[in-house]
Design a protein around this motif. Structure first.
Motif, PDB file in Angstrom:
ATOM      1  N   ASN A 189      27.620  38.071  58.808  1.00 26.79           N
ATOM      2  CA  ASN A 189      28.491  38.301  57.632  1.00 26.79           C
ATOM      3  C   ASN A 189      29.515  39.198  58.092  1.00 26.79           C
ATOM      4  O   ASN A 189      30.988  39.303  57.315  1.00 26.79           O
ATOM      5  CB  ASN A 189      27.859  39.034  56.279  1.00 26.79           C
ATOM      6  N   HIS A 217      23.486  40.975  48.700  1.00 28.47           N
ATOM      7  CA  HIS A 217      23.643  41.623  50.129  1.00 28.47           C
ATOM      8  C   HIS A 217      23.810  43.217  49.820  1.00 28.47           C
ATOM      9  O   HIS A 217      23.424  44.142  50.481  1.00 28.47           O
ATOM     10  CB  HIS A 217      24.664  41.082  50.783  1.00 28.47           C
ATOM     11  N   ARG A 230      20.700  44.717  49.081  1.00 31.84           N
ATOM     12  CA  ARG A 230      19.837  44.988  50.302  1.00 31.84           C
ATOM     13  C   ARG A 230      20.324  46.103  51.240  1.00 31.84           C
ATOM     14  O   ARG A 230      19.664  46.776  51.610  1.00 31.84           O
ATOM     15  CB  ARG A 230      19.904  43.612  51.098  1.00 31.84           C
ATOM     16  N   PHE A 251      27.918  38.179  52.664  1.00 34.35           N
ATOM     17  CA  PHE A 251      26.548  38.121  52.722  1.00 34.35           C
ATOM     18  C   PHE A 251      26.399  36.975  53.706  1.00 34.35           C
ATOM     19  O   PHE A 251      27.183  36.442  54.624  1.00 34.35           O
ATOM     20  CB  PHE A 251      26.222  37.385  51.302  1.00 34.35           C
ATOM     21  N   GLU A 283      21.468  35.367  52.232  1.00 32.38           N
ATOM     22  CA  GLU A 283      21.384  35.696  50.565  1.00 32.38           C
ATOM     23  C   GLU A 283      21.740  34.609  49.918  1.00 32.38           C
ATOM     24  O   GLU A 283      21.398  34.430  48.648  1.00 32.38           O
ATOM     25  CB  GLU A 283      22.016  36.816  50.211  1.00 32.38           C
TER      26      GLU A 283
END
Length: 346
Positions: free
Chosen positions: A105, A160, A163, A290, A293
């Motif tokens: 990403n 993301h 996370r 991301f 995801e």
């Protein structure tokens, strides 16, 4: 076919464009819906987003869903023609140190639909027909309506960020900014096990969308005496893209807590309470786009019809400028979609 092209700040045009032809490894996709993103609005209003400035006309859009039409070569691997798909907008280089480290990403040489980060710019997905690498196609899960599936890209951004925030199970999360991304952060955080989510914004209408996404407490950001302000939270995600939002996160998160900067701050220097990062050992983390995801987002959208409440308006592409005006007015909208269906001119 019709496409939505930005030529500079304040210069958005719906133009007749030639239908592209896919090459080897590429797919031709008939776009049905495209979500108007904050970055699209920045290109339209300011001629750039963050440090990425327009240097040539660019087809906007990176939140797109549609149907596979054809492939450029018979040996291309991908969903069969006629399959409803969402388009992953990123094509990482696969060879840079970041890609090798599993952080595609932040690839230093990625191609992202509708982005002026490189020159020539990467043309976007706001057209009746687009050509993309076949590997970027994701079939929609059974039962997922394309209208809701158009949220896959921004939901991936939210997933993301969640996370990056770490384990939210049983935690109290503060989200500053109740735009489309902020609302999707709420939904993603709840799915990740957050016990309580407090959301702040300046606009009551935006806060109501956050409520629909699952927020537990709503706070007016311009009301410091609002009883809803938490004395302390475990984690904070800044989704407004303004320095005041980051300041709120740093002042409300507990000692040793985590703050994720998700909103894209203005170019140049932004003031923030750096002394608190030191004295309270706060971890300040960035979250950008991301990767994997995207598949998770599609599954979550298929499982939860409540996401429909965040799609506030669908506008024919011929009226793209009115859609952008509406999307920029958060007192009247959350996520605005362009419809490239029967009125697309394709």
């Amino acid at each position: 076919m019709l496409g939505c092209v930005v030529h500079g700040a304040g210069d958005l045009r719906v133009e007749e464009l030639p239908v592209p032809r896919p090459g080897p490894g590429e797919a031709l996709v008939a776009v049905r819906y495209g979500g108007v993103c904050g970055s699209d609005l920045h290109y339209w209003r300011h001629g750039g987003v963050g440090d990425f400035r327009l240097r040539e006309p660019m087809l906007l859009g990176h939140e797109v869903v549609g149907t596979v039409v054809a492939y450029g070569s018979p040996d291309t691997v991908g969903p069969a023609a006629g399959t409803a798909v969402a388009v992953h907008p990123a094509t990482p280089c696969g060879v840079c140190p970041e890609c090798a480290d599993g952080r595609r990403n932040v690839c230093r040489d990625t191609r992202y639909l509708g982005s002026a980060a490189r020159f020539p710019h990467v043309q976007g997905g706001f057209a009746a027909r687009i050509v993309v690498p076949a590997e970027q196609l994701r079939p929609l899960p059974t039962g997922l309506d394309p209208r809701r599936a158009a949220l896959a890209e921004p939901l991936s951004v939210a997933l993301h960020a969640v996370r990056r925030a770490g384990d939210l199970t049983g935690r109290h999360l503060l989200v500053t900014g109740a735009g489309p991304i902020g609302c999707l952060v709420v939904a993603a955080a709840k799915a990740a096990g957050a016990a309580h989510v407090t959301v702040t914004d300046l606009l009551p209408a935006a806060l109501e969308y956050a409520r629909a996404a699952g927020a537990d407490t709503l706070v007016r950001a311009d009301a410091p005496d609002d009883a809803g302000w938490p004395a302390e939270v475990d984690t904070a995600i800044e989704a407004s893209g303004v320095a005041a939002g980051l300041d709120s996160c740093l002042r409300r998160v507990r000692r040793g807590g985590v703050v994720v900067q998700l909103g894209m701050l203005p170019p140049g220097q932004s003031p923030f309470a750096g002394n608190l990062v030191v004295s309270r050992e706060i971890e300040l983390r960035g979250a950008f786009r991301f990767d994997g995801e995207f598949d998770e987002a599609l599954e979550l959208l298929a499982a939860e019809p409540a996401f429909d409440a965040l799609v506030s308006t669908v506008v024919p592409v011929r009226d793209a400028e009115s859609a952008f005006v509406l999307a920029a007015d958060r007192s009247r909208s959350c996520k605005v979609l362009l419809d490239f269906g029967a009125d697309s001119g394709s």
